[in-house]
Scaffold this active site. Structure first.
Site, PDB file in Angstrom:
ATOM      1  N   HIS A  22     -19.837  18.877   0.876  1.00  0.00           N
ATOM      2  CA  HIS A  22     -20.508  19.139   2.243  1.00  0.00           C
ATOM      3  C   HIS A  22     -21.462  17.944   2.678  1.00  0.00           C
ATOM      4  CE1 HIS A  22     -19.224  23.647   2.328  1.00  0.00           C
ATOM      5  NE2 HIS A  22     -18.906  23.205   0.886  1.00  0.00           N
ATOM      6  N   ASP A 116     -23.459  23.464   9.210  1.00  0.00           N
ATOM      7  CA  ASP A 116     -22.211  23.721   8.179  1.00  0.00           C
ATOM      8  C   ASP A 116     -21.915  25.138   8.413  1.00  0.00           C
ATOM      9  OD1 ASP A 116     -21.066  24.223   5.756  1.00  0.00           O
ATOM     10  OD2 ASP A 116     -21.947  22.643   4.751  1.00  0.00           O
TER      11      ASP A 116
HETATM   12  C1  UDX Z   1     -16.407  21.189  -3.360  1.00  0.00           C
HETATM   13  C2  UDX Z   1     -15.192  22.398  -3.950  1.00  0.00           C
HETATM   14  O1  UDX Z   1     -15.139  22.497  -4.792  1.00  0.00           O
HETATM   15  C3  UDX Z   1     -13.794  21.949  -2.928  1.00  0.00           C
HETATM   16  O2  UDX Z   1     -12.796  22.576  -3.437  1.00  0.00           O
HETATM   17  C4  UDX Z   1     -14.265  21.943  -1.427  1.00  0.00           C
HETATM   18  O3  UDX Z   1     -13.137  21.438  -0.682  1.00  0.00           O
HETATM   19  C5  UDX Z   1     -15.436  21.167  -1.171  1.00  0.00           C
HETATM   20  O4  UDX Z   1     -16.378  21.546  -1.827  1.00  0.00           O
HETATM   21  P1  UDX Z   1     -15.932  19.197  -4.821  1.00  0.00           P
HETATM   22  O5  UDX Z   1     -15.456  19.772  -6.007  1.00  0.00           O
HETATM   23  O6  UDX Z   1     -17.000  18.528  -5.035  1.00  0.00           O
HETATM   24  O7  UDX Z   1     -16.378  20.195  -3.580  1.00  0.00           O
HETATM   25  O8  UDX Z   1     -14.735  18.265  -4.520  1.00  0.00           O
HETATM   26  P2  UDX Z   1     -14.366  17.354  -3.235  1.00  0.00           P
HETATM   27  O9  UDX Z   1     -14.354  18.358  -1.853  1.00  0.00           O
HETATM   28  O10 UDX Z   1     -13.285  16.632  -3.658  1.00  0.00           O
HETATM   29  O11 UDX Z   1     -15.603  16.316  -3.008  1.00  0.00           O
HETATM   30  C6  UDX Z   1     -16.161  15.626  -4.057  1.00  0.00           C
HETATM   31  C7  UDX Z   1     -16.677  14.614  -3.290  1.00  0.00           C
HETATM   32  O12 UDX Z   1     -17.502  13.637  -4.481  1.00  0.00           O
HETATM   33  C8  UDX Z   1     -15.763  13.359  -2.748  1.00  0.00           C
HETATM   34  O13 UDX Z   1     -16.230  12.919  -1.310  1.00  0.00           O
HETATM   35  C9  UDX Z   1     -15.576  12.508  -3.540  1.00  0.00           C
HETATM   36  O14 UDX Z   1     -15.404  11.117  -3.073  1.00  0.00           O
HETATM   37  C10 UDX Z   1     -16.980  12.185  -4.158  1.00  0.00           C
HETATM   38  N1  UDX Z   1     -16.663  11.652  -5.622  1.00  0.00           N
HETATM   39  C11 UDX Z   1     -16.123  12.383  -6.598  1.00  0.00           C
HETATM   40  C12 UDX Z   1     -17.411  10.690  -6.011  1.00  0.00           C
HETATM   41  O15 UDX Z   1     -18.174   9.850  -5.138  1.00  0.00           O
HETATM   42  N2  UDX Z   1     -17.376  10.016  -7.294  1.00  0.00           N
HETATM   43  C13 UDX Z   1     -16.760  10.683  -8.258  1.00  0.00           C
HETATM   44  O16 UDX Z   1     -17.001  10.053  -9.441  1.00  0.00           O
HETATM   45  C14 UDX Z   1     -15.873  12.014  -7.913  1.00  0.00           C
END
Ligand code: UDX
Length: 461
Positions: A22, A116
């Site tokens: 977020h 948000d």
């Molecule tokens: C959560 C939920 O799981 C997801 O389904 C929802 O849509 C948003 O909130 P998350 O699981 O962290 O998020 O996944 P994602 O939405 O893909 O966000 C991860 C963020 O971390 C991305 O912006 C990605 O670029 C970043 N990231 C991930 C990194 O910077 N480095 C990494 O090694 C992995």
């Protein structure tokens, strides 16, 4: 002579729910507003603000923190999601109100809260101070439609059969957000997602981090019933323009990226040769799934870069150790600079949990995906990746074992990396990359929507 009727410079408070998925899009959206001449103060919780890194400059977004009731540890310190949400909902509105009073006295006073959508109480705070209220949605149009229908009581939960929603392809239970199928698993999160829509009759704007062209019929449907606008992807233009320099302004990262190790390793690999694997900041894989994934990567014989968070490391099978090159083929890191990785020439495929940010980042940078969704909105995103945008595959789950097997993973990797399927998927990935870039470029669909939002803020007396 001083013109007392001159409009105030708009000043947006951008309030984010404190999680990686977020804060990333809301920080980037803040920067977009700033570039359009809006003063922006990004507001997060005190515990999240401790994960700040990088350097700010005078052109940057200002930062403030409010309390969620757990200033030293956030949700982790609360004991349960229920306890966290209950306390945050009690404490948050007052501390946000105190912040607004302080900013009014120090100036320039806030004129709008972009909040948000997970925090709908912020709209009441906006109303109390006579500020414009804009809800910011961090998930896709289709997923928003699912929860909107739940909130209205138009969708029977738990979902057990195919669901038809306006503009959305038919969704089988396995394509639905997990929280409306396994409703008992995370009731607090399910409630939070449904409640995003509880007070939108009073809202001035509904902004969504997506691209109109990715889901036009659902976006049109929302525009008929709400002041809905698409404003994504919230990705720095340095990456969209293929300029690989880092975004040096600050960001928030709960985990420390192993930047140099990752980028040095990638730079030695041939174009399009690397499979990048990451399941985001929250998903926890079953040990069995972790082993199948490891074996699938090994069997594919491709180079792979795999993000395994420290908390997941002990699930790795023998021979796959964190922080080391597991063989001549693979590198495992605890966190990486994902945007830089996805934008790198060496990337050929992204094996992802299809969280919305990861999905949108891969779409925007034209990287084909293998979607292995774990929970929440990810299954719906996977459906779009494979069947709507046709820029990836969703490996089948072995029903008996409840995992995607190593054979299936190997087979899907080979399909995208080697065989005929590769051509079509890559063409589609290139097409969506162009479309998303145009959306945020001057005059594109998202750019026009942001301009409209800013113009109305400026015009507000
Ligand atoms: C959560 C939920 O799981 C997801 O389904 C929802 O849509 C948003 O909130 P998350 O699981 O962290 O998020 O996944 P994602 O939405 O893909 O966000 C991860 C963020 O971390 C991305 O912006 C990605 O670029 C970043 N990231 C991930 C990194 O910077 N480095 C990494 O090694 C992995």
């Amino acid at each position: 002579m001083e013109n007392s009727r001159e409009p105030l410079q708009p000043h947006c408070l951008v309030l984010s729910y404190p999680s990686q998925g977020h804060i990333n899009p809301m920080l980037q959206f803040s920067k977009r507003l700033l570039h359009k001449g809006v003063k922006v103060t990004l507001v997060t919780t005190r515990s999240m603000s401790k994960t700040l890194h990088g350097s700010s400059s005078c052109t940057s977004v200002a930062l403030e923190a409010i309390s969620d009731g757990f200033d030293d540890g956030g949700i982790g310190a609360a004991g349960s999601p229920e306890a966290y949400i209950e306390r945050f909902w009690k404490v948050g509105p007052d501390t946000l109100g105190e912040l607004i009073k302080r900013l009014i006295s120090s100036g320039p006073p806030p004129t709008c809260i972009v909040y948000d959508s997970f925090l709908p109480w912020a709209l009441d705070v906006a109303r109390n101070f006579d500020l414009v209220g804009a809800a910011f949605f961090t998930m896709s149009c289709a997923v928003n439609s699912v929860f909107y229908h739940c909130q209205k009581g138009w969708l029977e939960v738990p979902v057990k059969k195919q669901v038809l929603l306006p503009g959305v392809p038919p969704l089988e239970p396995q394509d639905m957000p997990s929280l409306v199928c396994d409703v008992g698993t995370y009731p607090a999160f399910t409630g939070m997602l449904v409640n995003q829509f509880s007070n939108l009759d009073k809202v001035d704007w509904v902004l969504c981090n997506t691209v109109y062209e990715l889901d036009p019929e659902v976006a049109d449907w929302f525009m008929k019933i709400l002041p809905f606008r698409t404003v994504g992807p919230t990705i720095p233009s340095t990456y969209l323009d293929n300029r690989l320099e880092q975004d040096n302004e600050y960001g928030f990262s709960i985990f420390q990226p192993e930047h140099d190790t990752t980028m040095r390793w990638l730079s030695t690999k041939p174009k399009g040769s690397v499979v990048y694997v990451s399941f985001g900041s929250m998903a926890e894989l079953k040990i069995d799934q972790m082993h199948e994934l490891a074996m699938g990567l090994k069997r594919s014989n491709c180079y792979f870069l795999w993000v395994v968070r420290s908390s997941e490391a002990e699930k790795l099978p023998q021979g796959f150790a964190n922080g080391t090159e597991t063989s001549q083929k693979g590198l495992i890191v605890t966190w990486c600079p994902q945007l830089e990785v996805l934008a790198h020439d060496a990337l050929g495929l992204f094996v992802t949990h299809s969280g919305w940010n990861s999905t949108l980042e891969a779409v925007s940078l034209g990287v084909p995906m293998l979607a292995i969704p774990q929970w929440t909105d990810q299954a719906t995103n996977a459906k779009y990746i494979m069947d709507v945008w046709k820029m990836g595959l969703r490996p089948l789950v072995d029903e008996e074992r409840g995992v995607v097997t190593s054979e299936e993973i190997e087979n899907c990797i080979r399909k995208v990396m080697e065989r005929e399927t590769r051509k079509k998927i890559r063409e589609n990935a290139g097409k969506w990359r162009k479309i998303t870039k145009e959306a945020v470029g001057e005059g594109g669909s998202s750019d026009r929507n942001i301009e409209e939002f800013v113009a109305k803020l400026v015009a507000k007396p």
